[in-house]
Design a protein around this motif. Structure first.
Motif, mmCIF file in Angstrom:
data_model
loop_
_atom_site.group_PDB
_atom_site.id
_atom_site.type_symbol
_atom_site.label_atom_id
_atom_site.label_comp_id
_atom_site.label_asym_id
_atom_site.label_seq_id
_atom_site.Cartn_x
_atom_site.Cartn_y
_atom_site.Cartn_z
ATOM 1 N N UNK A 64 10.813 -1.140 -8.584
ATOM 2 C CA UNK A 64 12.414 -0.987 -9.022
ATOM 3 C C UNK A 64 13.099 -1.892 -7.884
ATOM 4 N N UNK A 65 14.244 -2.396 -8.661
ATOM 5 C CA UNK A 65 15.106 -3.453 -8.131
ATOM 6 C C UNK A 65 15.627 -2.755 -7.013
ATOM 7 N N UNK A 66 16.201 -3.647 -5.835
ATOM 8 C CA UNK A 66 16.786 -3.194 -4.703
ATOM 9 C C UNK A 66 18.400 -3.468 -5.052
ATOM 10 N N UNK A 88 16.752 -3.991 5.337
ATOM 11 C CA UNK A 88 16.198 -2.409 5.612
ATOM 12 C C UNK A 88 15.374 -1.878 4.419
ATOM 13 N N UNK A 89 15.974 -2.036 3.231
ATOM 14 C CA UNK A 89 15.306 -1.535 2.168
ATOM 15 C C UNK A 89 13.657 -2.378 1.955
ATOM 16 N N UNK A 90 13.974 -3.789 2.148
ATOM 17 C CA UNK A 90 12.737 -4.454 1.891
ATOM 18 C C UNK A 90 11.843 -4.184 3.042
ATOM 19 N N UNK A 91 12.269 -3.867 3.954
ATOM 20 C CA UNK A 91 11.126 -3.643 5.166
ATOM 21 C C UNK A 91 10.427 -2.000 4.871
ATOM 22 N N UNK A 92 11.251 -1.142 4.277
ATOM 23 C CA UNK A 92 10.727 -0.186 3.913
ATOM 24 C C UNK A 92 9.665 -0.282 2.770
ATOM 25 N N UNK A 93 10.091 -1.133 1.691
ATOM 26 C CA UNK A 93 9.213 -1.302 0.692
ATOM 27 C C UNK A 93 7.896 -2.107 0.856
ATOM 28 N N UNK A 94 7.844 -3.030 1.908
ATOM 29 C CA UNK A 94 6.612 -3.581 2.509
ATOM 30 C C UNK A 94 5.734 -2.778 3.074
ATOM 31 N N UNK A 95 6.207 -1.932 3.894
ATOM 32 C CA UNK A 95 5.520 -0.740 4.475
ATOM 33 C C UNK A 95 4.873 -0.030 3.472
ATOM 34 N N UNK A 96 5.463 0.407 2.346
ATOM 35 C CA UNK A 96 4.938 1.238 1.182
ATOM 36 C C UNK A 96 3.619 0.411 0.741
ATOM 37 N N UNK A 97 3.916 -0.776 0.646
ATOM 38 C CA UNK A 97 2.994 -1.703 -0.225
ATOM 39 C C UNK A 97 1.951 -1.834 0.693
ATOM 40 N N UNK A 98 1.843 -2.043 1.930
ATOM 41 C CA UNK A 98 0.791 -2.182 2.884
ATOM 42 C C UNK A 98 0.098 -0.919 2.749
ATOM 43 N N UNK A 99 0.659 0.171 2.849
ATOM 44 C CA UNK A 99 -0.016 1.489 2.650
ATOM 45 C C UNK A 99 -0.766 1.641 1.260
ATOM 46 N N UNK A 100 -0.528 1.027 0.249
ATOM 47 C CA UNK A 100 -0.931 1.285 -1.049
ATOM 48 C C UNK A 100 -2.262 0.296 -0.867
ATOM 49 N N UNK A 101 -2.299 -0.939 -0.307
ATOM 50 C CA UNK A 101 -3.382 -1.742 -0.257
ATOM 51 C C UNK A 101 -4.402 -1.689 1.042
ATOM 52 N N UNK A 102 -4.112 -0.826 2.099
ATOM 53 C CA UNK A 102 -4.822 -0.589 3.209
ATOM 54 C C UNK A 102 -5.987 0.124 3.094
#
Length: 102
Positions: A64-66, A88-102
């Motif tokens: 989704x767009x920010x 702030x939104x990008x930081x949250x999105x990056x953490x979610x993406x890291x969680x998916x691929x970890x």
């Protein structure tokens, strides 16, 4: 990253575009998954001198767009707040993406 600028009831300003582009480029250096940015400048009649200069920013990224919007007495302050919200939104999105691929 492509950056598109739009103006509503505001005269186009190269100075504002340069300022916004510099801040967005810094974000892109940190978050390389940003594809495109749309920046909207709008002037609104308000009774308060501390608002009315609106800056909207929309980032196209995977998923989704920010979106961030700020209204202050100057476009510079509105740009700064919008960038802060997007970071702030990008930081949250990056953490979610890291969680998916970890």
């Amino acid at each position: 990253m492509d950056i598109n600028f739009e103006y509503d009831s505001v005269k186009a300003s190269e100075r504002l575009e340069i300022m916004a582009a510099e801040k967005l480029t810094k974000l892109q250096d940190k978050y390389d998954f940003i594809i495109r940015a749309d920046v909207f400048f709008k002037k609104e009649n308000t009774s308060s001198p501390n608002s009315g200069m609106i800056c909207n920013m929309r980032l196209s990224i995977p998923g989704p767009r920010l979106f961030a919007e700020a209204s202050h007495g100057s476009f510079e302050a509105s740009i700064a707040e919008s960038i802060s919200d997007l970071e702030r939104q990008l930081r949250k999105r990056k953490e979610k993406l890291k969680g998916k691929f970890s």
